[in-house]
Structure formats: structure tokens, C-alpha cells
Motif scaffolding. Sequence first.
Motif, PDB file in Angstrom:
ATOM      1  N   ARG A  42       0.833  -1.207   0.000  1.00 22.64           N
ATOM      2  CA  ARG A  42       0.000   0.000   0.000  1.00 22.64           C
ATOM      3  C   ARG A  42       0.864   1.253   0.000  1.00 22.64           C
ATOM      4  O   ARG A  42       0.529   2.253  -0.630  1.00 22.64           O
ATOM      5  CB  ARG A  42      -0.943  -0.009   1.202  1.00 22.64           C
ATOM      6  N   GLY A  43       1.980   1.179   0.706  1.00 21.90           N
ATOM      7  CA  GLY A  43       2.894   2.313   0.724  1.00 21.90           C
ATOM      8  C   GLY A  43       3.477   2.599  -0.649  1.00 21.90           C
ATOM      9  O   GLY A  43       3.639   3.762  -1.040  1.00 21.90           O
ATOM     10  N   ILE A  44       3.791   1.549  -1.388  1.00 22.51           N
ATOM     11  CA  ILE A  44       4.304   1.722  -2.754  1.00 22.51           C
ATOM     12  C   ILE A  44       3.217   2.293  -3.660  1.00 22.51           C
ATOM     13  O   ILE A  44       3.447   3.239  -4.424  1.00 22.51           O
ATOM     14  CB  ILE A  44       4.819   0.378  -3.314  1.00 22.51           C
ATOM     15  N   LEU A  45       2.010   1.719  -3.567  1.00 21.34           N
ATOM     16  CA  LEU A  45       0.900   2.175  -4.414  1.00 21.34           C
ATOM     17  C   LEU A  45       0.582   3.651  -4.209  1.00 21.34           C
ATOM     18  O   LEU A  45       0.216   4.358  -5.156  1.00 21.34           O
ATOM     19  CB  LEU A  45      -0.348   1.326  -4.140  1.00 21.34           C
ATOM     20  N   LYS A  46       0.730   4.133  -2.984  1.00 18.55           N
ATOM     21  CA  LYS A  46       0.452   5.547  -2.679  1.00 18.55           C
ATOM     22  C   LYS A  46       1.386   6.474  -3.455  1.00 18.55           C
ATOM     23  O   LYS A  46       1.045   7.629  -3.713  1.00 18.55           O
ATOM     24  CB  LYS A  46       0.609   5.810  -1.182  1.00 18.55           C
ATOM     25  N   GLN A  47       2.560   5.966  -3.810  1.00 21.67           N
ATOM     26  CA  GLN A  47       3.539   6.813  -4.494  1.00 21.67           C
ATOM     27  C   GLN A  47       3.537   6.628  -6.010  1.00 21.67           C
ATOM     28  O   GLN A  47       4.312   7.265  -6.716  1.00 21.67           O
ATOM     29  CB  GLN A  47       4.937   6.532  -3.932  1.00 21.67           C
ATOM     30  N   LEU A  48       2.669   5.730  -6.505  1.00 22.05           N
ATOM     31  CA  LEU A  48       2.590   5.494  -7.942  1.00 22.05           C
ATOM     32  C   LEU A  48       1.450   6.294  -8.562  1.00 22.05           C
ATOM     33  O   LEU A  48       0.385   6.461  -7.949  1.00 22.05           O
ATOM     34  CB  LEU A  48       2.369   4.005  -8.229  1.00 22.05           C
ATOM     35  N   ASN A  49       1.647   6.756  -9.796  1.00 22.72           N
ATOM     36  CA  ASN A  49       0.539   7.380 -10.517  1.00 22.72           C
ATOM     37  C   ASN A  49      -0.212   6.317 -11.311  1.00 22.72           C
ATOM     38  O   ASN A  49       0.040   5.115 -11.138  1.00 22.72           O
ATOM     39  CB  ASN A  49       1.049   8.519 -11.421  1.00 22.72           C
TER      40      ASN A  49
END
Length: 304
Positions: free
Chosen positions: A41-48
Motif C-alpha cells: 500500500r505504501g508503494i501504491l500511494k507513491q505510484l501514478n
Amino acid sequence: MNKEDQNYHVSVLYQEALEALHIKPDGIYVDCTFGGGGHSRGILKQLNENGRLIAFDQDADAQRNLPEDKRMVFIPQNFKYLQKFLRLYRFPKVDGLLADLGVSSHQFDEADRGFSIRFDGPLDMRMDKRLEITAATLLTNLSEKELVEMFSHYGEVSNAKTLAKHIVANRSVSALANIDAFKNFIAPVVKGNPNKYLAQVFQALRIEVNDELGALKEMLVQLPEVLNESGRAAIITFHSLEDRLVKTFFKQGTFEIEEEHPFLNSTRQNPLINITKKPIVPSERELKENKRSRSAKLRIAEMK
């Protein structure tokens, strides 16, 4: 500390691991150990909208935590098959990879998984229930020599020979029926602090059942093939055996010990840059909030 996956598992070194990846909004990333989904989820938050995350987890229970996100692909397999499935899903190269090698809190807290000495339950310890061999299978079938090697190498059990001899001489179906029966069965040979001793025995069994070190080595050797230039690998380990493998591979790009020759220069080139000369460890605050993080070590490497 990330709160979203606390009921299942608290993500260790959460911020440090995400920062290690140098996440690009449109990049492609892999979470080798989805678990409770905190790091993912932390990675997804930083992806467009153009970014992608590929998450692996061999434990079927982890699928309960999947977010509804079209940018994510979930692969219910061991991360040792990393390159195979990246190719299958047409992601031949990725910009970063994260692996948290710890057993999840959920696995420790579910009695029927057999990971914890705190509960009675079957002597199972399989991360992937599709595997046939359980801890009970190993204790029933391994030779005395094989048991000695397992307990001494994977658990650093001080009296591994005595323990193995006791098991082989006295093992029966009833002795290995469940965790409590097994604890009572080996009680006569327990040495030192009983909880520490049992934890070492259980660690050895768990590593052997799941071939944890073999899978880790298989994944590490695939990194140069799957990482883009400047792509990063961030790996969190929880015991010295894992950490030693990661440290060696990041430093050398191989597990082979190269003998120094006084008249020859080595021609072997490490495709990785070892970013962490010393591992990153949890802060005092994290240690207070999550005691299970105390043995965690994060190492980072970057593709040349």
C-alpha cells in the motif's frame, strides 16, 4: 509506523524500506512478500496511474488483504519464481523490489499454522499449504544425521546431536501429534532457557519445511536479470543466516567464495552496487512499538 495492516501484520522498517526504493511515480515495482499488504500500500500511494506493482505471496491467507487496485497484479506463488512470472505478465524488467522475509504476525498467532510455541496445534509450519512436507513429516522421516544438520545449521541449537538422537530413538506418532506433545517429548533434552531453545528448534523446522534459504538464494540470483539500470532491491531479514546471504550477494554479486591470487586480478564484475555497508535497523521508537522488529535488518543494492 503503518497502521493499515496491523490486525494481520505490522510492516517492519516501513518508511525506511519505501525510501530505499527511490520510487518513481510511473515505475514498476515488486513486493516479494505481500503479507498484510502494508509495504504494498505504501508503494501504491507513491505510484501514478501508469505505475505498476507486482506482489507475490505463497500464503493463501494473504489474499484476504488485497486492495482493489487496477495497478496491482497479485501472484500467489513463492518469490523464487520471480523472473518466470514477471515474464509471464510481461514485466521483464522492474525499477525496484522489496522483500520482508519475516514470518507475519498472523502466521505466528494462528494456532493451526503451527509456527508458534505459544499455542497447541498441528506440527505444520508450511507457508504454502500446497506443499506436502510438514514439520511432523520431517521429524518422522529425517535421519539422525539430517536432523543434526538441520538443528545446528538452521537453529544453532547447542545440543543438536543430543536432540536428534533423542528424537530418532523415541519418535512415535503420538510424540509428534501436535505442538504440546512435541514440547513434552523433547523436554528431557531441552538445554538452557526453554523458550529460547524451543524457538531455535522451531526456527530450524520452519526454514527446512519451506526451504527458506534456498528460495532466498534463487530470488537473489535473479536480481541482475530483472532490475532496470539504477533499479533497487531492498531486503529485510530477521536472522543471521538470511542476512549473511543478502550481505554476501549484494557485496559480491555471487555466493561463491573467490580465492585471492597474488598474481591475478579478478575479472568477475558485480552488477550490483552495495548501498548499505552496514544494515539499517529499527529506530528506538519502532522497537518500543513493535518488539518483533528487534532482529530486523534492511540491506539495499542498486543495479549498475
